[in-house]
Design an enzyme around this catalytic site. Structure first.
Site, PDB file in Angstrom:
ATOM      1  N   GLU A  17      -2.299   5.114   2.765  1.00 24.42           N
ATOM      2  CA  GLU A  17      -2.166   3.699   2.385  1.00 24.42           C
ATOM      3  C   GLU A  17      -3.496   3.049   2.005  1.00 24.42           C
ATOM      4  OE1 GLU A  17      -0.669   5.080   5.017  1.00 24.42           O
ATOM      5  OE2 GLU A  17       1.484   4.734   4.723  1.00 24.42           O
TER       6      GLU A  17
ATOM      7  N   HIS B  51      12.771   5.691  13.085  1.00 25.62           N
ATOM      8  CA  HIS B  51      12.629   5.874  11.637  1.00 25.62           C
ATOM      9  C   HIS B  51      13.411   7.120  11.214  1.00 25.62           C
ATOM     10  CE1 HIS B  51      10.640   6.677   7.781  1.00 25.62           C
ATOM     11  NE2 HIS B  51      10.018   5.520   7.857  1.00 25.62           N
TER      12      HIS B  51
ATOM     13  N   GLU C 194       0.076  -9.143  -1.122  1.00 24.17           N
ATOM     14  CA  GLU C 194      -0.593  -8.593   0.078  1.00 24.17           C
ATOM     15  C   GLU C 194      -1.821  -7.763  -0.332  1.00 24.17           C
ATOM     16  OE1 GLU C 194       0.672  -5.489   3.234  1.00 24.17           O
ATOM     17  OE2 GLU C 194       1.683  -7.312   3.908  1.00 24.17           O
TER      18      GLU C 194
ATOM     19  N   HIS D 181       5.911   5.679  12.810  1.00 22.89           N
ATOM     20  CA  HIS D 181       6.236   6.468  11.609  1.00 22.89           C
ATOM     21  C   HIS D 181       5.029   6.941  10.818  1.00 22.89           C
ATOM     22  CE1 HIS D 181       5.104   3.538   8.539  1.00 22.89           C
ATOM     23  NE2 HIS D 181       5.530   2.613   9.361  1.00 22.89           N
TER      24      HIS D 181
ATOM     25  N   ASP E 230       0.784  -1.238   0.000  1.00 26.22           N
ATOM     26  CA  ASP E 230       0.000   0.000   0.000  1.00 26.22           C
ATOM     27  C   ASP E 230       0.810   1.279   0.000  1.00 26.22           C
ATOM     28  OD1 ASP E 230       1.128   0.026   2.516  1.00 26.22           O
ATOM     29  OD2 ASP E 230      -0.674  -0.712   3.523  1.00 26.22           O
TER      30      ASP E 230
END
Ligand code: UD1
Ligand code: UDP
Length: 374
Positions: free
Chosen positions: A135, A241, A121, A208, A99
C-alpha cells in the site's frame, strides 16, 4: 462550467465505504456532474455488501477477483480491463481512493490516456515501502500521477508538500469514511451476536494485511487467545476476512474456543455498531484506525507502522506490532489497568467532520480547479 464527466473507480471494501458517500454526493448535482461508477471487483462479496448498504449500482464491474489472487493478478487485470472502459467513456477525470492495487492500476491506466486523476485520501505515509505492503508504494505512486489531492488531514497535506506537490492542488477535506458514521451508529441497535456478548467485555478483532499473513498472523492470534483465556469476563467477535489464508490462521489459532466467535464479514452498518458496543479493538486495518477514535474505542494496532499518526497522537491508537509477547502484554494491560484504559477511551475525531464528500464535490465544481486543457 460545462458539465463534467467524473468516473469513480474502486474495488475493495474500504474503498467502497469511503467512495460511496462521494458517489452519492456527486449524483446529487446532475446539473454539474455526470457520475460514472466503475468497480474493479478486486473484492466480490465484501464489495457487494457495501454497494448494497449505500444503494450504489455500478455502471461497470470488471469482475477481476480470483481466489488467492496475487499482486500481479490484480494489477494486470485492472490495467487491461479498464482500458476499454476509459476509451469508451472518455471521462473528464477519474477519482481513485487510498492505496489499493485497484487504485494504483486505475490511476496508471488513466495516466496512459492522459485523463486527470483525483486522489481521495491522498498524502498518507509511513515512508516505508514495505509497510504496509504494497500500500505504501501504491499511495505514493498515485500521488505522482494525481492532479487533485484530497488530503484527509493537515498532516497528510504536510506529507504532500514535503514531496514537492504544489499547494494549490491540495485540499484538506477530512476523510470521507467519517461521513458515514453519523448515519450508521444507532442507540437502539441490536444483533444476536451482541446479545451473546452482553454482560462481558466485548473484544472486536479484524486482521488481513499482506505483511501479516503467515507466521505474524499466527503469533497475533496466539497472543489474543492467551489473554482471552486468562480473562473470563471477556468475549471476542471476529468477522474474518474472506482471504483463505486469514481464514485458516483464524480457525487454527482461535477456533473451538467458546468465548470467541468467528463470523462472516459484517456489513458496514453492523460493523460500526459492533465497534460502538465493544470494549476495545485489535486490528491491523487502516479504516478502523480512523473510525475508532470518533467512537472513543481503544485500538491496539497490530502493525509496526501506521500512516495514521493522528489517532496515536489523540491517544486512542497504540501500535503493538506482530510480536506475540508485546501483544500479550499490551492487551493484558488494557484489560487489567483501568487508568490505561481510561486514558485511551476518550472520543476525539482527528479525521474530519463528516462533510468531506461535500467539500470534494464543491472543489470539482470550480472551473479554476481543473487543468487548463480540460
Ligand atoms: C486488499 C488491499 C488492501 C486493503 C484490503 C481491504 C491490495 C494489494 N490490497 O487486500 O490494501 O486494505 O483489500 O480489505 O490492494 N476474498 C474473497 N471475497 C471478497 C474479498 C476477498 O473471497 O469479497 C479473498 C479472495 O480469495 C482474494 C483474497 O481474499 O483473492 C485477497 O483479496 P485481495 O484484494 O487480493 O487482498 P486483501 O488482503 O483483501
Ligand atoms: N468493516 C466492515 N465489516 C467488517 C470489518 C470491517 O464493514 O466485518 C469496515 C470497517 O468499518 C472499515 C473498513 O471495513 O470501514 C476497513 O476495511 P479493511 O480493514 O478491510 O481495510 P483497510 O481499511 O485496512 O484498508
Amino acid at each position: 462550467m460545462p458539465k463534467k464527466k467524473v468516473m469513480l473507480v474502486f474495488g475493495t471494501r474500504p474503498e467502497a465505504i469511503k467512495m460511496c458517500p462521494l458517489v452519492n454526493e456527486l449524483k446529487r448535482h446532475p446539473d454539474q456532474f455526470q457520475t460514472i461508477v466503475c468497480v474493479t471487483g478486486q473484492h466480490r462479496e465484501m464489495l457487494e455488501q457495501v454497494l448494497k448498504v449505500f444503494h450504489v449500482v455500478p455502471d461497470y464491474n470488471l469482475q477481476i477477483m480470483k481466489p488467492g489472487q496475487t499482486l500481479y493478478d490484480v494489477t494486470c487485470n485492472v490495467l487491461l480491463k479498464i482500458r476499454s472502459v476509459l476509451e469508451k467513456e472518455k471521462p473528464d477525470c477519474v477519482l481513485v481512493h487510498g492505496d489499493t492495487s485497484t487504485s494504483f492500476s486505475a490511476a496508471l491506466a488513466s495516466f496512459y490516456q492522459q485523463i486527470p486523476v483525483g486522489h481521495v485520501e491522498a498524502g498518507l505515509r509511513t515512508h516505508n515501502l514495505y509497510s504496509p505492503f504494497p500500500e505504501e508504494f501504491n499511495r505514493q505512486a498515485v500521488d505522482i500521477i494525481s492532479h487533485w489531492y484530497f488530503a484527509p488531514t493537515e498532516q497528510s497535506k504536510k506529507n504532500l508538500l514535503a514531496e514537492g506537490k504544489s499547494e494549490k492542488d491540495i485540499w484538506v477535506t477530512g476523510n470521507t469514511g467519517i461521513d458515514a458514521l453519523d448515519t450508521t451508529v444507532r442507540k437502539d441497535y441490536s444483533h444476536p451476536d451482541l446479545q451473546w456478548a452482553h454482560g462481558s467485555r466485548l473484544i472486536l478483532i479484524t486482521a488481513h494485511r499482506r505483511e501479516n499473513l503467515g507466521a505474524p498472523m499466527h503469533r497475533m492470534f496466539r497472543a489474543i487467545r492467551r489473554v482471552m483465556e486468562e480473562h473470563p469476563d471477556t468475549k471476542a467477535i471476529y468477522p474474518v476476512h474472506l482471504n483463505p489464508k486469514v481464514q485458516e490462521a483464524a480457525e487454527a489459532e482461535l477456533g473451538g474456543f467458546d468465548r470467541i466467535r468467528l463470523i462472516k464479514p459484517l456489513d458496514v452498518l453492523d460493523f460500526h455498531n459492533f465497534m460502538s458496543a465493544s470494549y476495545l479493538i485489535l486490528t491491523d486495518s487502516g479504516g478502523i484506525q480512523e473510525e475508532a477514535p470518533a467512537l472513543g474505542k481503544p485500538v491496539l494496532v497490530m502493525r509496526d507502522t501506521t500512516e495514521r499518526p493522528e489517532g496515536v497522537k489523540a491517544g486512542t491508537l497504540k501500535l503493538v506490532g506482530s510480536n506475540e509477547e508485546v501483544i500479550y502484554q499490551e492487551f493484558s494491560r488494557l484489560l487489567d489497568d483501568p487508568k490505561e484504559y481510561d486514558a485511551m477511551s476518550h472520543a476525539s475525531n482527528p479525521y474530519g467532520d463528516g462533510h468531506a464528500s461535500e467539500r470534494i464535490a464543491t472543489i470539482l465544481a470550480q472551473p479554476g480547479n481543473w487543468p487548463n486543457n480540460n
